[in-house]
Enzyme design. Structure first.
Site, PDB file in Angstrom:
ATOM      1  N   ARG A   1     -55.041  38.083  54.592  1.00  0.00           N
ATOM      2  CA  ARG A   1     -55.670  37.334  53.500  1.00  0.00           C
ATOM      3  C   ARG A   1     -54.633  37.158  52.391  1.00  0.00           C
ATOM      4  O   ARG A   1     -54.407  38.056  51.598  1.00  0.00           O
ATOM      5  CB  ARG A   1     -56.879  38.123  52.984  1.00  0.00           C
ATOM      6  CG  ARG A   1     -57.748  37.361  52.017  1.00  0.00           C
ATOM      7  CD  ARG A   1     -58.704  38.296  51.316  1.00  0.00           C
ATOM      8  NE  ARG A   1     -58.035  38.947  50.195  1.00  0.00           N
ATOM      9  CZ  ARG A   1     -58.327  40.171  49.754  1.00  0.00           C
ATOM     10  NH1 ARG A   1     -59.240  40.900  50.347  1.00  0.00           N
ATOM     11  NH2 ARG A   1     -57.678  40.675  48.724  1.00  0.00           N
TER      12      ARG A   1
ATOM     13  N   TYR B   1     -54.601  46.324  43.569  1.00  0.00           N
ATOM     14  CA  TYR B   1     -54.627  47.264  44.697  1.00  0.00           C
ATOM     15  C   TYR B   1     -53.585  47.007  45.777  1.00  0.00           C
ATOM     16  O   TYR B   1     -53.471  47.799  46.695  1.00  0.00           O
ATOM     17  CB  TYR B   1     -56.030  47.292  45.328  1.00  0.00           C
ATOM     18  CG  TYR B   1     -56.591  45.929  45.720  1.00  0.00           C
ATOM     19  CD1 TYR B   1     -56.205  45.328  46.912  1.00  0.00           C
ATOM     20  CD2 TYR B   1     -57.490  45.254  44.902  1.00  0.00           C
ATOM     21  CE1 TYR B   1     -56.704  44.094  47.271  1.00  0.00           C
ATOM     22  CE2 TYR B   1     -58.009  44.023  45.261  1.00  0.00           C
ATOM     23  CZ  TYR B   1     -57.613  43.439  46.441  1.00  0.00           C
ATOM     24  OH  TYR B   1     -58.109  42.212  46.788  1.00  0.00           O
TER      25      TYR B   1
ATOM     26  N   HIS C   1     -59.792  38.022  47.515  1.00  0.00           N
ATOM     27  CA  HIS C   1     -61.027  38.227  48.288  1.00  0.00           C
ATOM     28  C   HIS C   1     -62.015  37.134  47.919  1.00  0.00           C
ATOM     29  O   HIS C   1     -62.527  36.409  48.758  1.00  0.00           O
ATOM     30  CB  HIS C   1     -61.634  39.602  48.024  1.00  0.00           C
ATOM     31  CG  HIS C   1     -63.082  39.689  48.412  1.00  0.00           C
ATOM     32  ND1 HIS C   1     -63.495  39.543  49.720  1.00  0.00           N
ATOM     33  CD2 HIS C   1     -64.197  39.843  47.668  1.00  0.00           C
ATOM     34  CE1 HIS C   1     -64.807  39.630  49.757  1.00  0.00           C
ATOM     35  NE2 HIS C   1     -65.269  39.798  48.528  1.00  0.00           N
TER      36      HIS C   1
END
Lengths: 327, 386
Positions: B282, B295, B286
């Site tokens: 990805r 993160y 998100h």
């Protein structure tokens, strides 16, 4: 005409619906060879074959989830959850898909399916076998919720639920399953969903119940008339959602007094909804506050004391007499 | 392969070029214990497995290329619109174009597609117009009407909850003895959901004609795959359920086509479900409400930029003289114009009709909803909306 138990009447309705419409199929744990743990689906595997009577893996969430998919594909699944307490494991798919897929697809995929489950106490069962959680499903947009009280209306309401274009939660009062027989017509019978029935006319007070509670309700009504001279009108709700507000309002407008009975917990229960509607639509006719006789807000007790937990005719009689004391 | 060494393949190395052996059981002629790893093009676009090359004519290769570019440019435009307040929260598919287009390419129009919410490029391939998808993600009811040309299920926002429904459609196909298959996709995060495991089991028991595609894209919001799964070779789950499975480089569109064609053929022939693990990444957020800088490290993203599915396919097409720089520039301009035209049509169509909110809950409005609708219309009237 034949005298059938509720189990036999439900079996009759399933067989009739399957014979009349080859889109109707049955699925659930042990519904095939075993005919269901209560034998509601007995003999249907032999009659209709394994493509239409599906013994499923033991997974409630996916019994409902895959039934929704089959409904998307144009079939009419009747999914059995073995006990109402186990519908909690299917809560996800009931809420996410069964209740919503029509809306989510803007009616491209109507979900014409039934979730059958035996509910309620009174048969000395183990934990998680006696819950009455119809209020959950009534609270969920997109579902209809139907609860029969005897063999004849069970047969006619199940036929209607299977034919319905929307998803129906069909709760079967297992305390009634084999409790008595009733004359059931040879011809297929279908009742309209969303209609309550005045099962006993009266002038002094309206007593509203449904499902397994109709037996103590009717017993209490007899007692009140015979022992106390109180003329009770009794209503069998039959359909929790949609709810027949009109029949309830007409009755209470006439009697001015009302007691609502259910075995599910009190908080946010079906009685709360009925009382709210009567406040909205019949307030000017009320002569007394509406009372409710319900289960307590506790986990269903272990079976040695269940008969003390369940509303009985005595507790209903007391509530009606209290209601009558208001002047 | 031990779970430990499987873990070491996560997120940085997408695919190992050696088979993953889990067990030696077999069902029919399929070696269930062997999770084969498929890749046709390497990261430079060179053919590494000519036997699996689909052998498509040039115009089909170009159609595939356009599908991926369309997916990316539409995605980028939606993100710009979202940042300008014109679009709601959505899940970008940047970097997963090969996974998306490769899984729908081998499908017939009559097959059923059950996408996750990160499948916008695949939906365009299946016949959704861009303006309708814009309406959908901008929160208009009209956007949810599935195009008549597409046998497609609506996606579900609750992770993995669409997978048993897709399985149920496949069970319906099986009951009716029809010729269609169902293709459904979900992410590595969804692989942790119990209901996805249940759906595998139902499909295997009924030999339902369904292809499960797990788009293993490294991250479930901020949770990396290593914290999502004890065995990060998600294709290996097929073994436990009796489902044949293949692991494929999800950034290689030809590899995806090879894997999904095999899976779809398997399902259509009545042999039951198939699991395809597409290892991809990805690249973007998100959702538009997410900030991955919190993160994950920039270096990891950079590594994956080098594995870009579109650049890789471009190199391949150039090497076959199907494409050159001029053609690439032209195609990009054409598709950008297509996207802008869709945005303009969307702006014209974007009219809220609040009175519709009651209309698709039931086949007919029950009395209680008729009352509530009347109450709502009255409210709108007071506010001067109607």
């Amino acid at each position: 005409m034949s005298q059938l138990t509720m189990v036999e009447a439900l079996n009759l309705a399933l067989g009739e619906s399957m014979a009349a419409d080859d889109r109707v199929c049955i699925m659930g744990e042990d519904v095939g060879v075993n005919g269901g743990v209560f034998r509601v689906t007995k003999g249907l595997l032999e009659r209709f074959g394994a493509d239409r009577v599906l013994d499923t893996p033991l997974a409630e969430d996916s019994i409902i989830g895959t039934a929704v998919g089959m409904a998307v594909y144009g079939l009419k699944p009747v999914a059995e959850i073995q006990f109402s307490g186990f519908t909690m494991q299917a809560f996800d798919q009931i809420e996410q898909n069964m209740a919503r897929l029509r809306n989510r697809s803007r009616s491209r995929y109507p979900i014409s399916m039934v979730m059958r489950a035996p509910y309620g106490g009174g048969i000395r069962a183990v934990e998680h076998h006696s819950e009455s959680r119809e209020a959950y499903w009534a609270h969920t947009p997109g579902l209809k919720v139907v609860i029969p009280s005897g063999p004849r209306n069970a047969r006619a309401l199940l036929a209607a639920s299977i034919a319905d274009p929307d998803p129906v939660v069909f709760y079967e009062p297992k305390a009634v399953y084999r409790a008595f027989r009733e004359e059931v017509s040879e011809e297929p019978e279908v009742m309209e969903i969303g209609k309550a029935q005045v099962v006993r006319p009266g002038a002094d007070v309206t007593l509203i119940g449904y499902g397994a509670m109709m037996r103590p309700v009717l017993e209490a009504a007899d007692d009140l008339v015979e022992e106390h001279g109180i003329d009770v009108e009794v209503i069998d709700l039959l359909s929790i959602k949609p709810m027949d507000t009109q029949t309830l309002v007409e009755s209470v407008s006439k009697t001015g007094r009302c007691v609502v009975v259910h075995e599910g917990p009190r908080m946010c229960g079906v009685a709360a909804e009925i009382i709210a509607r009567l406040n909205e639509h019949a307030f000017e006719y009320l002569l007394a506050p509406i009372k409710r006789v319900t289960g307590f807000d506790i986990h269903f007790p272990y079976f040695q004391v269940e008969k003390h937990y369940l509303p009985d005719s005595d507790s209903i009689v007391v509530a009606v007499k209290e209601t009558m004391q208001w002047t | 392969m031990s779970p430990r060494s499987a873990n070491s393949t996560a997120s940085t190395a997408p695919v190992e070029n050696r088979p993953v052996r889990v067990d030696s059981n077999s069902v029919e002629t399929i070696d269930l214990g062997r999770v084969e790893v498929i890749r046709v093009l390497d990261e430079k676009g060179r053919v590494v497995d000519a036997a699996l090359e689909p052998g498509l004519p040039d115009d089909e290769l170009l159609r595939l290329y356009r599908g991926m570019v369309r997916s990316r440019r539409f995605d980028q435009r939606m993100l710009a619109m979202q940042r300008q307040g014109e679009m709601g929260t959505f899940a970008p598919g940047l970097g997963q174009e090969a996974t998306q287009i490769g899984q729908v390419y081998p499908m017939r129009p009559t097959d059923w597609y059950s996408p996750s919410y990160r499948s916008i490029g695949a939906q365009v391939w299946r016949g959704w117009t861009m303006e309708q998808l814009l309406l959908l993600w901008a929160g208009y009811f009209e956007g949810f009407a599935i195009p008549e040309v597409a046998n497609e299920l609506p996606f579900s926002i609750v992770i993995g909850s669409h997978v048993p429904v897709a399985t149920g459609v496949a069970m319906g196909i099986k009951v009716r003895k029809d010729d269609a298959v169902v293709v459904t996709n979900f992410g590595d995060g969804a692989s942790s959901q119990g209901v996805v495991a249940e759906a595998f089991n139902f499909a295997a028991v009924y030999k339902a004609p369904i292809v499960f595609i797990v788009e293993s894209n490294g991250w479930a919001i901020s949770t990396p795959l290593e914290k999502q799964a004890g065995n990060t070779v998600l294709a290996a789950r097929g073994v436990g359920f009796g489902i044949p499975a293949v692991r494929v480089d999800g950034n290689d569109v030809l590899g995806m086509i090879a894997a999904c064609t095999r899976a779809i053929d398997h399902a259509r022939s009545g042999r039951g479900p198939y699991l395809v693990e597409a290892v991809t990444y990805r690249m973007s957020l998100h959702t538009t409400a997410d900030d991955p800088k919190v993160y994950r490290k920039d270096e990891e993203v950079k590594t994956w930029e080098g594995k870009c599915p579109i650049l890789r396919f471009e190199s391949y097409l150039k090497s076959r003289d199907v494409l050159d720089d001029d053609a690439i520039a032209r195609i990009n301009e054409e598709i950008e114009a297509e996207v802008i035209a869709a945005r303009d049509r969307f702006r014209e169509l974007a009219v809220a009709r609040p009175e519709e909110i009651f209309d698709f809950v039931y086949e007919q409005l029950p009395a209680e909803l008729r009352e509530q609708k009347a109450e709502y219309l009255e409210r709108l009237k007071r506010k001067g909306v109607q």
